[in-house]
Motif scaffolding. Structure first.
Motif, mmCIF file in Angstrom:
data_model
loop_
_atom_site.group_PDB
_atom_site.id
_atom_site.type_symbol
_atom_site.label_atom_id
_atom_site.label_comp_id
_atom_site.label_asym_id
_atom_site.label_seq_id
_atom_site.Cartn_x
_atom_site.Cartn_y
_atom_site.Cartn_z
ATOM 1 N N UNK A 99 0.831 -1.217 0.000
ATOM 2 C CA UNK A 99 0.000 0.000 0.000
ATOM 3 C C UNK A 99 0.860 1.260 0.000
ATOM 4 N N UNK A 100 1.951 1.213 0.773
ATOM 5 C CA UNK A 100 2.859 2.368 0.790
ATOM 6 C C UNK A 100 3.442 2.583 -0.610
ATOM 7 N N UNK A 101 3.831 1.481 -1.261
ATOM 8 C CA UNK A 101 4.393 1.560 -2.618
ATOM 9 C C UNK A 101 3.384 2.178 -3.583
ATOM 10 N N UNK A 102 2.122 1.746 -3.480
ATOM 11 C CA UNK A 102 1.078 2.280 -4.372
ATOM 12 C C UNK A 102 0.929 3.789 -4.181
ATOM 13 N N UNK A 103 1.048 4.256 -2.922
ATOM 14 C CA UNK A 103 0.951 5.694 -2.630
ATOM 15 C C UNK A 103 2.100 6.480 -3.263
ATOM 16 N N UNK A 104 3.258 5.802 -3.412
ATOM 17 C CA UNK A 104 4.426 6.461 -4.019
ATOM 18 C C UNK A 104 4.399 6.372 -5.554
ATOM 19 N N UNK A 105 3.398 5.661 -6.080
ATOM 20 C CA UNK A 105 3.335 5.457 -7.532
ATOM 21 C C UNK A 105 4.229 4.322 -8.003
ATOM 22 N N UNK A 106 4.636 3.455 -7.086
ATOM 23 C CA UNK A 106 5.475 2.305 -7.447
ATOM 24 C C UNK A 106 4.600 1.081 -7.734
ATOM 25 N N UNK A 107 5.200 0.082 -8.357
ATOM 26 C CA UNK A 107 4.497 -1.157 -8.682
ATOM 27 C C UNK A 107 5.089 -2.304 -7.880
ATOM 28 N N UNK A 108 4.230 -3.138 -7.313
ATOM 29 C CA UNK A 108 4.679 -4.306 -6.545
ATOM 30 C C UNK A 108 4.299 -5.577 -7.296
#
Length: 360
Positions: free
Chosen positions: A139-148
């Motif tokens: 979720x933190x990654x999604x907030x940064x615009x990153x992809x998991x």
């Protein structure tokens, strides 16, 4: 009084910025263009700060000249003196910001990362906690615009994960996630606990930067590559194709396995990325350990056995033990929403340590 800035270093940066800007207007090979664009993107914000700082320094010099001139109008001198005090404060703040901007960058900061989360002590509850940590980072990654993207997973018997490995891609994930490596501890009443007693469980997190072939050399003869049928969930195709890949690096004994993709080729590429990251990390840990003998750098050490953070659910608090930071907003942290507050504090602490080391 704030320490003076290295003016020669500022001149060099300004000159380099102008040179790179000029080069980018020329006809360049694609790889040269990418390399220069990256360099420009890195130094452009710093150069903006240098120009603003020098503009304020110039204004201050003019005001001081006006104040020192006996022929100046007294009322003008008084106004200039008031303005000078305000500008001195502004300049001091700019100097502090520039000193942080001039700190040596970690060469891996802009890299994508491989995050490994393993359930530790605590049985099923540890697996559930490992699942919570994975979702927090996702979720933190999604907030940064990153992809998991999940690379490999072993599910827990009652949910969560015994082990999960994921790749996080985007702009600068290693810079923000590198201080997450270590032992995370949870204190809460498990759903399986009839007596309502608080249990303590743990999970280990490792954040590894993705490395390129140029960063570490792996000899093909040192590798043992096995293909096998994928295990667990994944649809009808899973048991029909030998798409899972296991690579053993024989000199070190490091083993990696990827089974998330249908394509054996993709799994092999991901397994090699994971292997490179692990071997690079092992080499870096060895170097850091040797260096840490000379000086203690706790936040940046990334010691996997170090207990770094406690999530206490009954009290709704999260404590990061390295910087003695406690936040009473556990639900927002575990949702990935307030994790950034802890990460910002860790980065600020690390920068302060670097500044102190430079001053010393």
């Amino acid at each position: 009084m704030t320490t003076a800035l290295p003016e020669q270093k500022l001149d060099t940066l300004l000159a380099r910025h102008a040179a790179v800007e000029a080069e980018l207007t020329q006809q360049l090979a694609p790889e040269a263009f990418v390399k220069l664009s990256r360099e420009f993107a890195e130094i452009d914000p710093v150069v903006g700060k240098i120009k603003a700082y020098r503009s304020v320094a110039g204004e201050l010099a003019d005001l001081e000249a006006l104040i020192a001139d006996p022929s100046s109008d007294p009322a003008m001198r008084e106004m200039a003196d008031e303005e000078r005090h305000a500008l001195i404060g502004k300049r001091e703040q700019m100097i502090e910001e520039l000193r942080v901007s001039l700190l040596p960058k970690d060469a891996m900061d802009e890299r994508n990362v491989i995050v490994e989360i393993r359930a530790g002590t605590g049985g099923d509850e540890a697996s559930l906690f490992a699942g919570d940590l994975f979702r927090m980072y996702e979720r933190y990654a999604a907030r940064q615009g990153w992809t998991t993207e999940i690379m490999s997973v072993t599910e827990g018997t009652k949910g969560g994960f015994k082990e999960i490995v994921a790749e996080i891609t985007g702009r600068g994930p290693f810079a923000r996630l590198k201080f997450e490596s270590g032992v995370h501890r949870v204190q809460r009443v498990p759903d399986t606990e009839a007596q309502g007693r608080v249990h303590t469980s743990a999970a280990t997190v490792a954040v590894l930067p993705e490395v390129e072939d140029v960063d570490i050399e792996i000899k093909p003869d040192d590798l043992k590559i096995d293909t096998m049928r994928s295990q667990g969930a994944g649809g009808q195709h899973v048991n029909k194709t030998e798409s899972a890949i296991r690579i053993t690096h024989m000199p070190s004994g490091v083993v990696v396995m990827v089974q998330e993709e249908r394509s054996q080729h993709k799994n092999r590429a991901k397994a090699m990325a994971m292997l490179r990251a692990k071997l690079y990390d092992a080499e870096k840990t060895k170097r850091d350990t040797e260096r840490a003998a000379a000086r203690k750098d706790q936040v940046g050490s990334g010691d996997r056995s170090e207990r770094i953070r406690t999530y206490n659910f009954p009290q709704g608090r999260v404590t990061d033990h390295r910087i003695n930071l406690t936040l009473y907003n556990l639900p927002k942290v575990i949702e990935g929403e307030a994790l950034g507050e802890i990460i910002d504090a860790l980065i600020t602490h690390h920068q302060a340590e670097l500044l102190a080391a430079e001053a010393g």
